[in-house]
Design a protein around this motif. Structure first.
Motif, mmCIF file in Angstrom:
data_model
loop_
_atom_site.group_PDB
_atom_site.id
_atom_site.type_symbol
_atom_site.label_atom_id
_atom_site.label_comp_id
_atom_site.label_asym_id
_atom_site.label_seq_id
_atom_site.Cartn_x
_atom_site.Cartn_y
_atom_site.Cartn_z
ATOM 1 N N ASP A 27 -0.359 4.312 -0.148
ATOM 2 C CA ASP A 27 -1.343 5.153 -0.350
ATOM 3 C C ASP A 27 -0.763 6.441 -0.728
ATOM 4 O O ASP A 27 -1.457 6.941 -1.819
ATOM 5 C CB ASP A 27 -1.991 5.309 1.016
ATOM 6 N N ASP A 28 0.021 7.220 -0.066
ATOM 7 C CA ASP A 28 0.343 8.541 -0.343
ATOM 8 C C ASP A 28 1.539 8.824 -0.827
ATOM 9 O O ASP A 28 2.238 8.219 -1.399
ATOM 10 C CB ASP A 28 0.089 9.326 1.064
ATOM 11 N N PRO A 42 0.781 -1.231 0.207
ATOM 12 C CA PRO A 42 -0.007 0.027 0.005
ATOM 13 C C PRO A 42 0.783 1.174 -0.099
ATOM 14 O O PRO A 42 1.623 1.638 0.969
ATOM 15 C CB PRO A 42 -0.859 -0.200 1.210
ATOM 16 N N SER A 66 4.429 9.745 0.120
ATOM 17 C CA SER A 66 5.718 9.305 0.560
ATOM 18 C C SER A 66 6.072 7.926 0.021
ATOM 19 O O SER A 66 5.563 6.719 0.676
ATOM 20 C CB SER A 66 5.848 9.194 1.789
ATOM 21 N N GLU A 67 6.466 7.802 -1.173
ATOM 22 C CA GLU A 67 6.605 6.644 -1.957
ATOM 23 C C GLU A 67 7.724 5.798 -1.052
ATOM 24 O O GLU A 67 8.622 6.261 -0.951
ATOM 25 C CB GLU A 67 7.016 6.620 -3.318
ATOM 26 N N LEU A 68 7.186 4.567 -0.957
ATOM 27 C CA LEU A 68 8.221 3.759 -0.289
ATOM 28 C C LEU A 68 9.577 3.155 -1.295
ATOM 29 O O LEU A 68 9.310 2.986 -2.403
ATOM 30 C CB LEU A 68 7.581 2.380 -0.103
#
Lengths: 290, 290
Positions: A18-19, A16, A21-23
Motif C-alpha cells: 500500500d504505502d 499489498p 514503505s516498499e517491501l
DNA sequence: CACGGGATAGAACGTATATTCCCTAAATTC
DNA sequence: GAATTTAGGGAATATACGTTCTATCCCGTG
C-alpha cells in the motif's frame, strides 16, 4: 548471463504494497513463507527453518550444499523454491544474493547519509545519529571512568543486603524500572522508592543497615531525590550512588559511588551507560549469591 | 583465552579480525595484491582496481560477469587469479565469499566468548565487560542495518497517528516503559498495551486505522505478543515492528519494520539498541509535529 | 485392509560455468 | 629490422550445477 527465463515478475510483488514503505523482495519472501509455513510438509519445514536461520548460506551456497546442511535431498531444495512461487532454485537464490549486495551498499553510504549537515530540518537519520553518538559516547566514558575496586565494593555491599532499595526519579526512573525488572528475574529482594507520589518515605520505613540502596541522580539533581537520599543515609542504609560528578549531592558518606556520564542529545539523556552498569550490578549480585 | 585486548581496539575496525597477528584470507590477499601491483600488466591492473573497488561483485558474480564489468576477457580473470597464487578463479572467489559470510557473524559469538568455562565466579569487571560489549555490538549492528527510508516511513506513520499504542512484553517491557516516559514528556498521546495481565485487549478497543502501534519482539517471540500483534493488524492499526529478523512473526503486512539485533550476555539482553531507536522515534515524531 | 494421492529420494539430463589451450598481437632485445 | 618473449583474446573442453523425471515410500481414506 543471458538468463532467458522470464523471471516471473509478479511472483513476489503481488502483495499489498500500500504505502511508501516498499517491501523488499527478501521481506516479501519471508512474509510468504510465514503464510504457507503451517501447511508445509515435513521436509519443506526443515528447509524453511534452515533458510530463515542461515540466509547467508542460501545466498552463497549451492543446491547440494544447502541440501546437505539442511538434511534433505537436493531435489527437495528445488521443490521448496517452486512451492514458494519461484521458477526454480536460482530465482530464489537471487533474492538472497540481492539482499547481501544491498546490505553492504547501505553500509557503505550510511555515513554520508547520516552526517548530512546541509542545514535541512532534522530528518530521522540525523536524529538517530545524535542518539547513537550520545549512547556510544556514554558507554566509552563509562568504560574509561569505571574503577574496578569501586565496582567490587558496590557488588559486595549489594550482595550482603537484605533488601535493595532503588531510588531514581524523572529521567532516571526508566533505568530504575529496568533494574527492578532484572532483580525480579534474578529473584533478588528489592523495592522501588517512589512509585506512588507523596508516599515515598513509606517505602523504606523498615530499612536499616542490614539493607542497601542504589541511588541514581544526574544534573540537575531532582530535589526530591536528594531529600530521599538523605533520609536513607539518616537510617544508616548503605547507599551506592550512580551519579555524574564528585560534587553531586547524592554521594554517600561511605564514598561508595560510581561515575556515570550520560551524554544527552536534544535534552534527552541516553541511558545506555546507566543500563549497562545497572545490568552489571544485578548480574554480579546474582552471581555472588550463587 | 588469549583475548584480553581492550575493546576500543576492536571498536573501530571494520572487520572483526580474529587477531592482529593472524591476517584474514581477505586481508592477506590484498597484501599480496599491493606487493605485486606495480609489476602487473595493463589488463591485470584493470582487474586489480576492480576487485578492490567491488569486492562484493567478485563474491557474488561469475567469471564472465566480472570480465564484462571490468572490461576484460573472461580468460584474463582466470589469469589474474592464477597470477595471485590461486589455483583458479573459484579459489579466489572463495576468499571473497568467506569474507561476506564472516561479516554477518561478528556479534553472535563475541560476547559468549566471555563466558568463562573454568567454573570460577565471574568478577565484576568481567561481567561489566560482557554487558559493555553486548551494548556496543548491538549499537553497531543497529547502525549498519538501519535503512533510512524505513525509518522515515515509520516516523511519518507515527506522526500521523491519533494515539500510539505500545506493545512489548517480558524483556521488551522496560523499553516500552521508557518509550512511554519519553512520549509523556513530549506530550504525545499514547497507551501501553498489557500493563494489567489478562486485560490487554481492552487497551485498544477503540484503536483503528487513524492510530498506530509500535511492537517490540525478539527471539523467542512471546506468544502473547504475537497474539496481540495480530489483533492489532486485524483492526487495521498501522503497525511498526522492531524485531530481529525478516522471519519474525510480528512483521506487519505493510512491511514497515526496523531491524534491531540485541546481543545478549548471560541471557540478559542489552537493550541499548532498542533504547536508542525508540528515543529516535519519539524525538522525530515530536519534531515532525512541531 | 486395500487403495489412492502426494511427498520424497535418486538418477539422468541439459545447461551454464570455469578452465585450458592455442593463436595472435605487442613489446623488448639482439 | 628481425626474432624471441610475453600478454591478451577467443574458442574448445571438462566439470559442476540446477533441473526434471520416475520409482518408491508414507500417510490418510474408504
Amino acid at each position: 548471463m543471458g538468463r532467458d527465463i522470464p523471471m516471473d515478475e509478479t511472483a513476489l510483488t503481488d502483495f499489498p504494497n500500500d504505502d511508501a514503505s516498499e517491501l523488499s523482495d527478501f521481506d516479501a519472501f519471508h512474509h510468504r513463507l510465514r503464510l504457507s509455513y503451517a501447511g508445509l510438509p515435513r521436509r519443506l519445514v526443515q528447509l524453511a527453518d534452515f533458510v530463515t536461520r542461515e540466509p547467508d548460506e542460501v545466498a552463497l551456497g549451492t543446491v547440494s550444499s544447502l541440501a546437505h546442511q539442511a538434511g534433505v535431498q537436493p531435489s527437495t531444495v528445488v521443490r521448496f523454491a517452486r512451492t514458494l512461487g519461484f521458477s526454480g532454485f536460482s530465482d530464489m537464490q537471487a533474492v538472497f544474493r540481492d539482499r547481501l549486495r544491498l546490505r553492504n551498499v547501505t553500509y557503505k553510504d550510511r555515513v554520508s547519509a547520516l552526517h548530512r549537515g546541509d542545514g535541512q530540518p532534522l530528518e530521522g537519520a540525523t536524529i538517530f545519529n545524535g542518539f547513537f553518538e550520545a549512547a556510544m559516547e556514554s558507554l566509552r566514558a563509562l568504560q574509561s571512568h569505571l574503577i574496578p575496586e569501586r565496582l567490587e565494593a558496590a557488588i559486595a555491599t549489594l550482595s550482603a543486603a537484605d533488601c535493595i532499595y532503588l531510588l531514581g526519579l524523572r529521567r532516571s526512573m526508566p533505568v530504575i524500572r529496568y533494574l527492578s525488572y532484572l532483580l525480579a528475574k534474578l529473584d533478588i529482594r528489592h523495592q522501588i522508592i517512589g512509585l506512588e507520589t507523596g508516599m515515598e518515605e513509606e517505602s523504606f520505613t523498615h530499612a536499616g543497615p542490614q539493607d542497601a540502596a542504589i541511588v541514581l541522580s544526574y544534573t540537575a539533581y531532582a530535589p526530591r531525590t536528594i531529600e530521599l537520599f538523605r533520609a536513607l543515609e539518616a537510617r544508616s542504609v548503605p547507599v551506592i550512588a550512580m551519579t555524574d560528578s564528585a560534587a553531586s549531592p547524592v554521594i554517600p558518606a561511605s564514598g561508595l559511588w560510581l561515575e556515570v556520564h550520560e551524554a544527552d542529545f536534544q535534552g534527552f539523556r541516553s541511558n545506555a551507560a546507566s543500563m549497562v552498569l545497572v545490568s552489571t550490578l544485578a548480574a554480579a549480585v546474582a552471581e555472588r549469591r550463587g
